[in-house]
Scaffold this motif. Structure first.
Motif, PDB file in Angstrom:
ATOM      1  N   UNK A  59       3.577 -12.440   9.806  1.00 28.25           N
ATOM      2  CA  UNK A  59       2.860 -12.963   8.642  1.00 28.25           C
ATOM      3  C   UNK A  59       2.199 -11.774   7.946  1.00 28.25           C
ATOM      4  N   UNK A  60       2.620 -11.520   6.704  1.00 32.83           N
ATOM      5  CA  UNK A  60       2.145 -10.357   5.954  1.00 32.83           C
ATOM      6  C   UNK A  60       1.464 -10.807   4.680  1.00 32.83           C
ATOM      7  N   UNK A  61       0.342 -10.152   4.345  1.00 29.13           N
ATOM      8  CA  UNK A  61      -0.340 -10.462   3.085  1.00 29.13           C
ATOM      9  C   UNK A  61      -0.773  -9.173   2.406  1.00 29.13           C
ATOM     10  N   UNK A  62      -1.117  -9.293   1.136  1.00 30.37           N
ATOM     11  CA  UNK A  62      -1.639  -8.153   0.364  1.00 30.37           C
ATOM     12  C   UNK A  62      -3.113  -8.370   0.073  1.00 30.37           C
ATOM     13  N   UNK A  63      -3.823  -8.895   1.071  1.00 31.71           N
ATOM     14  CA  UNK A  63      -5.210  -9.284   0.880  1.00 31.71           C
ATOM     15  C   UNK A  63      -6.214  -8.163   1.054  1.00 31.71           C
ATOM     16  N   UNK A  64      -7.423  -8.554   1.465  1.00 30.85           N
ATOM     17  CA  UNK A  64      -8.553  -7.619   1.494  1.00 30.85           C
ATOM     18  C   UNK A  64      -8.469  -6.624   2.644  1.00 30.85           C
ATOM     19  N   UNK A  88      -5.990 -17.492   2.404  1.00 39.78           N
ATOM     20  CA  UNK A  88      -7.423 -17.588   2.130  1.00 39.78           C
ATOM     21  C   UNK A  88      -8.001 -16.236   1.712  1.00 39.78           C
ATOM     22  N   UNK A  89      -7.536 -15.133   2.340  1.00 39.02           N
ATOM     23  CA  UNK A  89      -8.139 -13.821   2.083  1.00 39.02           C
ATOM     24  C   UNK A  89      -7.259 -12.919   1.214  1.00 39.02           C
ATOM     25  N   UNK A  90      -6.359 -13.549   0.420  1.00 39.56           N
ATOM     26  CA  UNK A  90      -5.554 -12.804  -0.548  1.00 39.56           C
ATOM     27  C   UNK A  90      -5.965 -13.226  -1.951  1.00 39.56           C
ATOM     28  N   UNK A 149      -3.463  -3.356   9.804  1.00 36.06           N
ATOM     29  CA  UNK A 149      -4.198  -3.685   8.586  1.00 36.06           C
ATOM     30  C   UNK A 149      -4.820  -2.441   7.993  1.00 36.06           C
ATOM     31  N   UNK A 150      -4.936  -2.447   6.654  1.00 37.37           N
ATOM     32  CA  UNK A 150      -5.596  -1.369   5.927  1.00 37.37           C
ATOM     33  C   UNK A 150      -6.435  -1.999   4.826  1.00 37.37           C
ATOM     34  N   UNK A 151      -7.687  -1.596   4.765  1.00 35.70           N
ATOM     35  CA  UNK A 151      -8.594  -2.189   3.784  1.00 35.70           C
ATOM     36  C   UNK A 151      -8.066  -1.981   2.366  1.00 35.70           C
ATOM     37  N   UNK A 152      -8.066  -3.087   1.587  1.00 36.21           N
ATOM     38  CA  UNK A 152      -7.624  -3.022   0.202  1.00 36.21           C
ATOM     39  C   UNK A 152      -6.125  -3.022   0.028  1.00 36.21           C
ATOM     40  N   UNK A 153      -5.356  -2.991   1.128  1.00 39.15           N
ATOM     41  CA  UNK A 153      -3.889  -2.954   1.047  1.00 39.15           C
ATOM     42  C   UNK A 153      -3.287  -4.244   1.577  1.00 39.15           C
TER      43      UNK A 153
END
Length: 691
Positions: free
Chosen positions: A615-620, A592-594, A670-674
């Motif tokens: 669970x890894x994503x490249x989202x916001x 949802x947030x990628x 988590x890192x913003x934008x990464x």
């Protein structure tokens, strides 16, 4: 003409001898008592060179050898060179003690000192008999009071006048422009006691040119230059307490003895007759200085001791006042703190390290139906099964929720427990134990809070949510059934626009069903009705189901999605339904947030002592300051809310509950934008429920 039957030569010798004596005394006292003060050091230098001038002038009057007498007078005048330099620098030092000297004043002073040094060459030359400054001596010093003036002496006298006028001008500026009263007084004192006497002393050059050669000239000059010594004495008295009033008897005696011996030396008919008195004078000067210094040291120590004693008395009185004041403040603070503790709406019981009740407040008395007189000073283990103490015993042996099924260990430090008591009234209470250490004193504070009303409100809220969710589930399920019939074409074929409307409605209905399920799950968790059915199983089918369920959603959004399980992952004990909720919540949030073109991956692996789910994503990404609140009920990240207004903020709360009930852990990086990674670790326990 004679004065008291003394010849002019005798008067001149007495004048020079007296000035040498007083300047020598000033030099010795300043060097031995005030050498750390820069003004005192400069004045001591003046006294030294002034004394040497008068010493060799005195020796001139004591010999009949013309060559030796001329040498004495030449050396006497040669010492005027360092005397002039010392006078110039002395005036600058005094001035700068109170205000900075400007560059022009300093440059003039250094230039005068340099010119002054040049006059040393003709004086040294005159010692060899050139007579540039000091002329010839043709008669005995008893007849010819001074040698003849050399052809260039007038230039030296003129320079001497210029140097004295410069020094006078500097002190005049200090007197007239000094900012402090001390500065102005010092400037005036210097003019009266140093500058004017030095100017007057220049009259001593009159006889060199045939002026003022009578009996009174030397005495007149002597009594005007005497204030130089007076200045030194005054400065020493005011600045360094040289003549302490407690030493006055010793000082008067020693000065009188020095004066008597000095005049005996002056009045001795020959040098041979004067030698014993000279030796005695030197000895008494040395011994007198040491005597005065030792007495001064003793008096100073006594005064210092008296001052310290007085300070100690004052300090003791002040300390007693402060102790009394602080004791009163502490007593007031103690009363204040005890009043606050006594009236807190939370029950407080203080236990010592030996489990002895030390203190109990009124709220605890009311909640537990006891009095402090009954229980204070008694051990927890002493309570029997009397009804009056059942609530107290239950509170002190309460277990945290996660340990309620275990037996009789007391509530751990900083843990909290909730229980129901029936005496004196039925209540639900929350108990928390907090350890403390004050110096060598250790113990615990047991905090008891009445949560009956809170629990009632929470139950009412959960009941409302459950009823509302159940009431919503039926019509929403009906809507989905209608959308499925329409999409199947049983009621007629749909065109493209109609299909889009039906699919959109079905998606919204599905979201509503998920929201209803989340509300029901949260209500069950709050009521501790979120039951778990643990069984040994394989997690592969659950991961495969998640991959199939989200593949279409990810493809439609343009997000690359992968789900893998390592081959060495064994079967383990878990609740399949709850782990399925966990996986679906984490993957749903990640997709949802990628953004389009991003990546989401689900991986399961065997780790040391457990199973790892990542669970890894490249989202916001999630702001760092919001990460600690991710698992709170109804919390949504600010960026997530801006990106999708829909959402309940319950998914991660439910996920955390599932992990906790499997005795696992969940962490977020988590890192913003990464992007974001959620890492779950579940214990691997093939023999039963996770522990």
């Amino acid at each position: 003409m004679s004065f008291l039957n003394l010849t002019p030569a005798d008067i001149q010798a007495i004048s020079f001898g007296f000035l040498f004596f007083v300047l020598a005394i000033a030099f010795f006292f300043l060097v031995t008592t005030a050498y750390r003060d820069p003004i005192a050091r400069r004045y001591a230098t003046l006294a030294l060179f002034g004394g040497l001038i008068n010493l060799f002038a005195f020796l001139y009057s004591t010999t009949d050898d013309l060559w030796l007498a001329l040498l004495y007078r030449t050396v006497s005048q040669a010492f005027s060179i360092p005397f002039i330099a010392a006078l110039i620098l002395f005036s600058i030092v005094v001035y700068e003690k109170f205000k900075p000297a400007n560059k022009v004043m300093r440059d003039i002073a250094y230039a005068l000192v340099a010119i002054d040094a040049l006059f040393l060459l003709p004086f040294l030359s005159d010692i060899t008999g050139t007579n540039y400054l000091i002329g010839k001596l043709t008669e005995s010093p008893a007849i010819q009071l001074t040698p003849e003036a050399g052809p260039y002496l007038i230039y030296f006298i003129g320079f001497f006048v210029v140097a004295v006028l410069f020094s006078f001008f500097v002190m005049f500026l200090l007197w007239r422009t000094g900012k402090s009263k001390e500065a102005r007084i010092m400037g005036l004192l210097m003019i009266l006691a140093l500058e004017i006497p030095v100017m007057t002393r220049l009259a001593g050059y009159g006889p060199w040119y045939g002026y003022g050669a009578n009996d009174y000239v030397s005495l007149f000059v002597t009594f005007l230059t005497g204030p130089i010594f007076a200045f030194g004495v005054t400065y020493a008295i005011l600045r360094h307490q040289l003549f302490n009033i407690r030493l006055i008897a010793t000082q008067v005696f020693i000065f009188a003895l020095w004066g008597l011996l000095f005049f005996r030396v002056l009045l001795a008919p020959t040098l041979t007759d004067a030698l014993p008195d000279i030796a005695l004078l030197v000895a008494t000067i040395v011994l007198g200085i040491f005597l005065i210094r030792s007495v001064l040291h003793e008096v100073t120590q006594r005064e210092e001791l008296e001052r310290v004693s007085a300070n100690l008395r004052d300090l003791n009185e002040t300390l007693e006042e402060k102790v009394a004041e602080r004791t009163g403040e502490l007593a007031d603070e103690k009363i204040h703190v005890e009043t606050i503790i006594e009236n807190l709406p939370v029950g407080i019981i203080e236990l010592s390290a030996g489990e002895v009740i030390e203190r109990i407040n009124s709220t605890a008395e009311i909640l537990l139906g006891i009095t402090r007189e009954e229980v204070t000073g008694k051990k927890v283990a002493e309570w029997g099964k009397e009804k009056a103490y059942q609530s107290l015993a239950a509170a002190l042996s309460a277990k945290p929720k996660e340990e309620r099924e275990s037996a009789a260990e007391p509530l751990p430090a900083s843990g909290s427990a909730e229980l129901t008591i029936t005496y004196p009234h039925e209540r639900e209470i929350q108990v928390q134990r907090l350890p403390f250490k004050l110096g060598t004193r250790k113990g615990e504070l047991v905090l008891i809070r009445d949560v009956t009303r809170e629990k009632a409100i929470e139950r009412s809220k959960n009941e409302f949510i459950t009823i509302a969710a159940h009431q919503l589930r039926t019509p929403v399920s009906g809507l989905r059934w209608v959308f499925n019939i329409l999409r199947s074409g049983e009621l007629g074929k749909l065109n493209k626009d109609q299909k889009e409307v039906v699919e959109s409605g079905d998606a919204r209905a599905a979201e509503m069903v998920q929201l209803v399920n989340d509300f029901l799950n949260v209500a069950r968790i709050s009521d501790e009705r979120f039951d778990y059915q643990f069984s040994k199983g394989d997690i592969h089918p659950l991961v495969e189901s998640v991959r199939n369920g989200f593949a279409g959603v990810a493809e439609q959004k343009g997000v690359k999605f992968s789900a893998t399980v390592d081959a060495d992952v064994p079967e383990f004990m878990f609740d399949p339904e709850k782990i399925s909720i966990l996986l679906n919540n984490l993957v749903d949030n990640a997709i949802k947030y990628t953004q389009k073109g991003g990546m989401v991956s689900l991986s399961v692996s065997k780790e040391k002592g457990g199973i790892g789910i990542s669970v890894t994503d490249s989202g916001i990404g999630i702001p760092k300051e919001e990460q600690k609140r991710l698992f709170e009920k109804f919390f949504r990240s600010r960026k997530a809310t801006q990106m999708f207004t829909d959402g309940s903020g319950l998914g991660l709360f439910i996920t955390k509950s599932v992990v906790d009930n499997h005795n696992g852990t969940i962490v977020v990086h988590s890192e913003e934008g990464v992007g974001t990674t959620f890492s779950v670790t579940l214990p691997l326990n093939p023999n039963g429920k996770p522990e």
